[in-house]
Design an enzyme around this catalytic site. Structure first.
Site, mmCIF file in Angstrom:
data_model
loop_
_atom_site.group_PDB
_atom_site.id
_atom_site.type_symbol
_atom_site.label_atom_id
_atom_site.label_comp_id
_atom_site.label_asym_id
_atom_site.label_seq_id
_atom_site.Cartn_x
_atom_site.Cartn_y
_atom_site.Cartn_z
ATOM 1 N N TYR A 61 0.975 -1.200 -0.110
ATOM 2 C CA TYR A 61 0.098 -0.067 0.067
ATOM 3 C C TYR A 61 1.027 1.242 0.017
ATOM 4 O O TYR A 61 0.655 2.231 -0.723
ATOM 5 C CB TYR A 61 -0.907 -0.095 1.376
ATOM 6 N N LYS A 106 1.109 4.076 -2.936
ATOM 7 C CA LYS A 106 0.586 5.427 -2.808
ATOM 8 C C LYS A 106 1.743 6.313 -2.915
ATOM 9 O O LYS A 106 1.681 7.520 -3.584
ATOM 10 C CB LYS A 106 0.029 5.869 -1.506
HETATM 11 P P1 NAP Z 1 -13.408 2.431 0.661
HETATM 12 O O1 NAP Z 1 -14.693 2.633 1.775
HETATM 13 O O2 NAP Z 1 -12.944 1.018 0.858
HETATM 14 O O3 NAP Z 1 -13.918 2.777 -0.784
HETATM 15 C C1 NAP Z 1 -13.064 2.722 -1.757
HETATM 16 C C2 NAP Z 1 -14.146 2.600 -2.980
HETATM 17 O O4 NAP Z 1 -13.391 1.857 -4.031
HETATM 18 C C3 NAP Z 1 -14.931 1.244 -2.775
HETATM 19 O O5 NAP Z 1 -16.267 1.442 -3.345
HETATM 20 C C4 NAP Z 1 -14.380 -0.002 -3.633
HETATM 21 O O6 NAP Z 1 -15.420 -1.072 -4.001
HETATM 22 C C5 NAP Z 1 -14.031 0.804 -4.946
HETATM 23 N N1 NAP Z 1 -13.044 -0.137 -5.353
HETATM 24 C C6 NAP Z 1 -12.196 -0.936 -5.081
HETATM 25 N N2 NAP Z 1 -11.294 -1.368 -6.003
HETATM 26 C C7 NAP Z 1 -11.785 -0.778 -7.011
HETATM 27 C C8 NAP Z 1 -11.446 -0.794 -8.685
HETATM 28 N N3 NAP Z 1 -10.640 -1.849 -8.911
HETATM 29 N N4 NAP Z 1 -12.060 -0.239 -9.522
HETATM 30 C C9 NAP Z 1 -12.947 0.762 -8.973
HETATM 31 N N5 NAP Z 1 -13.242 0.917 -7.897
HETATM 32 C C10 NAP Z 1 -12.649 0.244 -6.858
HETATM 33 O O7 NAP Z 1 -12.290 3.389 0.926
HETATM 34 P P2 NAP Z 1 -11.949 4.815 1.601
HETATM 35 O O8 NAP Z 1 -11.613 4.673 3.052
HETATM 36 O O9 NAP Z 1 -13.226 5.673 1.410
HETATM 37 O O10 NAP Z 1 -10.783 5.236 0.600
HETATM 38 C C11 NAP Z 1 -10.893 5.956 -0.707
HETATM 39 C C12 NAP Z 1 -9.358 6.464 -0.991
HETATM 40 O O11 NAP Z 1 -8.744 7.081 -0.062
HETATM 41 C C13 NAP Z 1 -8.445 5.080 -1.276
HETATM 42 O O12 NAP Z 1 -7.577 5.464 -2.311
HETATM 43 C C14 NAP Z 1 -7.697 4.988 -0.104
HETATM 44 O O13 NAP Z 1 -6.517 4.361 -0.174
HETATM 45 C C15 NAP Z 1 -7.222 6.361 0.413
HETATM 46 N N6 NAP Z 1 -7.245 6.634 1.818
HETATM 47 C C16 NAP Z 1 -7.879 6.375 2.762
HETATM 48 C C17 NAP Z 1 -7.620 6.472 4.300
HETATM 49 C C18 NAP Z 1 -8.722 6.241 5.177
HETATM 50 O O14 NAP Z 1 -8.463 6.494 6.350
HETATM 51 N N7 NAP Z 1 -10.013 5.714 4.889
HETATM 52 C C19 NAP Z 1 -6.667 7.254 4.534
HETATM 53 C C20 NAP Z 1 -5.600 7.407 3.421
HETATM 54 C C21 NAP Z 1 -6.186 7.224 1.895
HETATM 55 P P3 NAP Z 1 -15.273 -2.363 -3.092
HETATM 56 O O15 NAP Z 1 -16.419 -2.312 -2.456
HETATM 57 O O16 NAP Z 1 -14.941 -3.388 -4.009
HETATM 58 O O17 NAP Z 1 -14.254 -2.309 -1.989
#
Ligand code: NAP
Length: 248
Positions: free
Chosen positions: A155, A159
């Site tokens: 990861y 990133k």
């Molecule tokens: P999340 O709730 O898991 O949402 C991610 C979305 O992306 C889900 O709907 C997921 O679908 C979809 N997805 C996964 N694989 C995909 C693919 N191959 N093609 C298209 N869509 C896909 O994650 P989040 O926490 O909102 O995070 C969003 C972004 O912020 C990510 O890039 C994550 O790395 C970044 N981020 C998050 C945090 C945090 O604390 N939450 C911190 C730093 C960075 P599924 O239902 O299949 O999973």
């Protein structure tokens, strides 16, 4: 006048979490939304909420790690909306594990979605933006890509590479009126953080100078800034939204 009146924004991973908040914030400022997730019907809730704000929303089934799906999806978006102004590369996953135990499969999966997915979407959308001579990319990276973290070799590397890809995108496309920036969120309050034990939550909070988790709306507000003309002279940057965890 709203900041994004008349703009068309694409958000990947828009079904839930940070992606849904981003879509709603951009819609509040007047953008119409092309909502992408692995399956089109997964974004039904986001679509309904965007439409309730009075904006147009269309759903697209796009697995960002698959070049053919990305190309078909971006072509369909431009056909439906007539153009494409903003792309938010938000789709991302984790498959955590200590490096010495991490499978090749988990390494590849995270790289393919987080990094290759951002590359594929950028390449497909940039071709249209270059003809328009305008557009902006906002890539969702992570503070883990800036700091490293035990258990997140795949990861963190993906990133870090997203931040670097953002710099090259910015430098290659600046002369065509296209900007590219990234956001590095820290610990954001999601269903995942809600489920943590109090001990683990306290350990995480101890590492955050502001002593609070961020919210998806905190990230979405910075996306709005980077997607709009408020950041007209900003490109190639990674902006951390992390309560002070990373200060460089
Ligand atoms: P999340 O709730 O898991 O949402 C991610 C979305 O992306 C889900 O709907 C997921 O679908 C979809 N997805 C996964 N694989 C995909 C693919 N191959 N093609 C298209 N869509 C896909 O994650 P989040 O926490 O909102 O995070 C969003 C972004 O912020 C990510 O890039 C994550 O790395 C970044 N981020 C998050 C945090 C945090 O604390 N939450 C911190 C730093 C960075 P599924 O239902 O299949 O999973």
């Amino acid at each position: 006048m709203s900041l994004l009146e008349g703009k068309v924004a694409v958000v990947t991973g828009a079904a839930r979490g940070i992606g849904q908040s981003i879509a709603l914030r951009l819609a509040e400022e007047g953008a119409d939304l092309a909502l992408c997730d692995v399956q089109a019907d997964w974004v039904a809730e986001t679509k309904e909420k965007v439409e309730a704000l009075g904006r147009r929303a269309e759903a697209y089934g796009v697995d960002v790690s698959k070049g053919d799906q990305v190309q078909t999806g971006v072509d369909a978006i431009v056909k439906d909306f007539g153009k494409l102004d903003i792309v938010v590369n938000n789709a991302g996953i984790t498959r955590d594990g200590l490096l010495i135990r991490m499978s090749e499969e988990d390494w590849d999966l995270v790289m393919n979605i987080n990094l290759k997915g951002t590359f594929l979407m950028t390449k497909a959308a940039a071709k249209y933006m270059m003809k328009q001579r305008s557009g902006t990319f906002v890539n969702i990276a992570s503070v883990i890509g800036l700091m490293g973290n035990p258990g997140q070799a795949n990861y963190g590397a993906s990133k870090a590479a997203v931040s670097n890809l953002t710099k090259t995108t910015a430098k290659e496309l600046a002369a065509r009126g296209i900007r590219a920036n990234a956001i590095a969120p820290g610990f954001i309050k999601t269903k995942m953080t809600d489920a943590l034990t109090e001990d683990v939550r306290n350990q995480m909070l101890a590492a955050i100078p502001m002593k609070d988790f961020g919210t998806p709306e905190d990230v979405a507000n910075v996306v709005l800034f980077l997607a709009s003309d408020l950041s007209r002279y900003v490109t190639g940057q990674t902006l951390s939204v992390c309560g002070g965890m990373v200060t460089a």
